[in-house]
Design a protein around this motif. Structure first.
Motif, PDB file in Angstrom:
ATOM      1  N   ASN A 229       0.831  -1.201   0.000  1.00 16.14           N
ATOM      2  CA  ASN A 229       0.000   0.000   0.000  1.00 16.14           C
ATOM      3  C   ASN A 229       0.873   1.262   0.000  1.00 16.14           C
ATOM      4  O   ASN A 229       2.103   1.191   0.062  1.00 16.14           O
ATOM      5  CB  ASN A 229      -1.003  -0.011   1.162  1.00 16.14           C
ATOM      6  N   THR A 230       0.227   2.414  -0.071  1.00 15.56           N
ATOM      7  CA  THR A 230       0.932   3.692  -0.192  1.00 15.56           C
ATOM      8  C   THR A 230       1.875   3.944   0.985  1.00 15.56           C
ATOM      9  O   THR A 230       3.022   4.350   0.796  1.00 15.56           O
ATOM     10  CB  THR A 230      -0.094   4.842  -0.301  1.00 15.56           C
ATOM     11  N   GLU A 231       1.403   3.721   2.200  1.00 16.36           N
ATOM     12  CA  GLU A 231       2.239   3.961   3.382  1.00 16.36           C
ATOM     13  C   GLU A 231       3.461   3.049   3.407  1.00 16.36           C
ATOM     14  O   GLU A 231       4.555   3.485   3.762  1.00 16.36           O
ATOM     15  CB  GLU A 231       1.416   3.792   4.658  1.00 16.36           C
ATOM     16  N   GLU A 232       3.272   1.796   3.029  1.00 15.33           N
ATOM     17  CA  GLU A 232       4.399   0.861   2.978  1.00 15.33           C
ATOM     18  C   GLU A 232       5.422   1.307   1.938  1.00 15.33           C
ATOM     19  O   GLU A 232       6.630   1.243   2.176  1.00 15.33           O
ATOM     20  CB  GLU A 232       3.896  -0.557   2.652  1.00 15.33           C
ATOM     21  N   ARG A 233       4.932   1.760   0.777  1.00 16.61           N
ATOM     22  CA  ARG A 233       5.844   2.230  -0.269  1.00 16.61           C
ATOM     23  C   ARG A 233       6.649   3.431   0.223  1.00 16.61           C
ATOM     24  O   ARG A 233       7.858   3.492   0.042  1.00 16.61           O
ATOM     25  CB  ARG A 233       5.075   2.582  -1.541  1.00 16.61           C
TER      26      ARG A 233
ATOM     27  N   GLN B 149       5.910  10.739 -10.940  1.00 16.44           N
ATOM     28  CA  GLN B 149       5.084  11.724 -10.251  1.00 16.44           C
ATOM     29  C   GLN B 149       4.608  11.195  -8.893  1.00 16.44           C
ATOM     30  O   GLN B 149       4.515  11.953  -7.929  1.00 16.44           O
ATOM     31  CB  GLN B 149       3.888  12.136 -11.122  1.00 16.44           C
ATOM     32  N   ILE B 150       4.340   9.924  -8.798  1.00 18.81           N
ATOM     33  CA  ILE B 150       3.965   9.315  -7.511  1.00 18.81           C
ATOM     34  C   ILE B 150       5.142   9.439  -6.537  1.00 18.81           C
ATOM     35  O   ILE B 150       4.961   9.780  -5.365  1.00 18.81           O
ATOM     36  CB  ILE B 150       3.559   7.833  -7.688  1.00 18.81           C
ATOM     37  N   ILE B 151       6.355   9.196  -7.036  1.00 12.39           N
ATOM     38  CA  ILE B 151       7.551   9.324  -6.191  1.00 12.39           C
ATOM     39  C   ILE B 151       7.719  10.766  -5.719  1.00 12.39           C
ATOM     40  O   ILE B 151       8.023  11.016  -4.552  1.00 12.39           O
ATOM     41  CB  ILE B 151       8.811   8.830  -6.938  1.00 12.39           C
ATOM     42  N   VAL B 152       7.502  11.731  -6.606  1.00 13.25           N
ATOM     43  CA  VAL B 152       7.587  13.149  -6.228  1.00 13.25           C
ATOM     44  C   VAL B 152       6.606  13.434  -5.089  1.00 13.25           C
ATOM     45  O   VAL B 152       6.943  14.096  -4.102  1.00 13.25           O
ATOM     46  CB  VAL B 152       7.325  14.071  -7.441  1.00 13.25           C
ATOM     47  N   GLY B 153       5.402  12.904  -5.202  1.00 10.75           N
ATOM     48  CA  GLY B 153       4.409  13.063  -4.131  1.00 10.75           C
ATOM     49  C   GLY B 153       4.845  12.391  -2.848  1.00 10.75           C
ATOM     50  O   GLY B 153       4.680  12.947  -1.750  1.00 10.75           O
ATOM     51  N   ASP B 154       5.409  11.181  -2.969  1.00  9.80           N
ATOM     52  CA  ASP B 154       5.908  10.463  -1.788  1.00  9.80           C
ATOM     53  C   ASP B 154       6.994  11.267  -1.082  1.00  9.80           C
ATOM     54  O   ASP B 154       6.999  11.375   0.150  1.00  9.80           O
ATOM     55  CB  ASP B 154       6.452   9.086  -2.178  1.00  9.80           C
ATOM     56  N   ILE B 155       7.906  11.831  -1.855  1.00 13.46           N
ATOM     57  CA  ILE B 155       8.987  12.642  -1.279  1.00 13.46           C
ATOM     58  C   ILE B 155       8.395  13.840  -0.548  1.00 13.46           C
ATOM     59  O   ILE B 155       8.834  14.202   0.549  1.00 13.46           O
ATOM     60  CB  ILE B 155       9.998  13.089  -2.359  1.00 13.46           C
ATOM     61  N   GLY B 156       7.379  14.474  -1.124  1.00 16.38           N
ATOM     62  CA  GLY B 156       6.709  15.598  -0.473  1.00 16.38           C
ATOM     63  C   GLY B 156       6.104  15.203   0.868  1.00 16.38           C
ATOM     64  O   GLY B 156       6.228  15.936   1.861  1.00 16.38           O
ATOM     65  N   ILE B 157       5.472  14.051   0.922  1.00 14.26           N
ATOM     66  CA  ILE B 157       4.878  13.562   2.178  1.00 14.26           C
ATOM     67  C   ILE B 157       5.968  13.214   3.183  1.00 14.26           C
ATOM     68  O   ILE B 157       5.863  13.542   4.375  1.00 14.26           O
ATOM     69  CB  ILE B 157       3.981  12.323   1.906  1.00 14.26           C
TER      70      ILE B 157
END
Length: 177
Positions: free
Chosen positions: A2-6, A35-43
């Motif tokens: 899931n997103t949190e695990e990633r 783009q998902i990685i960019v969002g992950d880095i932001g979080i």
């Protein structure tokens, strides 16, 4: 996964890496878009982890390093002076943390560079050439600031002297931390 695990695995990957990791490499590794990685880095940043986005990829600073001297230097040159400026700082034992310009509309624009070797400089210069983008110094007629990290005052003075002799150092911005 899931997103949190990633996000946790992305964070672990960055912490474990001694070199910057590109968004593209992370997106391939975790089978998601860049783009998902960019969002992950932001979080990850929003959760309090310091992550730098450099021209070579994402990096988490090593806080285990010994205390070094941090100084701000003011420089001015055209595009042709870029390589010489960076090489002087690196060859004298400095690390180029960032570049900063004062934009007339947006105010201060600061970009992490994290260049510490000739190879880093060569890769950065290649990227400048390959992407054909304008350098930030175009906004200010060549005037820009660098935050640099040096092991001691002697190294800082050697860098300043060499930049001065090349006509690149324009003032002594002695803000040291």
């Amino acid at each position: 996964m899931n997103t949190e695990e990633r996000r946790e695995k992305v964070l672990q990957r960055l912490v474990a890496s001694s070199i910057p990791v590109t968004g593209t490499a992370l997106s391939k590794e975790f089978n998601v878009s860049r783009q998902i990685i960019v969002g992950d880095i932001g979080i990850i940043r929003a959760m309090g982890t310091q992550v730098y986005a450099t021209p070579r990829g994402y990096v988490i600073p090593d806080h285990g390093e010994t205390k070094k001297l941090i100084a701000m230097i003011a420089c001015q040159h055209d595009n042709d002076g870029l390589a010489r400026e960076l090489e002087i700082i690196i060859d004298n034992g400095g690390k180029i943390c960032d570049v900063c310009v004062e934009h007339p509309l947006y105010g201060e624009i600061r970009v992490d560079l994290l260049l510490s070797t000739r190879k880093d400089v060569a890769n950065f210069l290649k990227k400048v050439k390959d992407c054909a983008a304008n350098l930030l110094l175009i906004v200010t007629g060549g005037l820009h600031l660098h935050t640099i990290e040096v092991p001691d005052e002697e190294t800082l003075q050697a860098i300043k002297q060499d930049l001065r002799s090349e006509g690149i150092l324009i003032e002594e911005a002695n803000e040291q931390r």
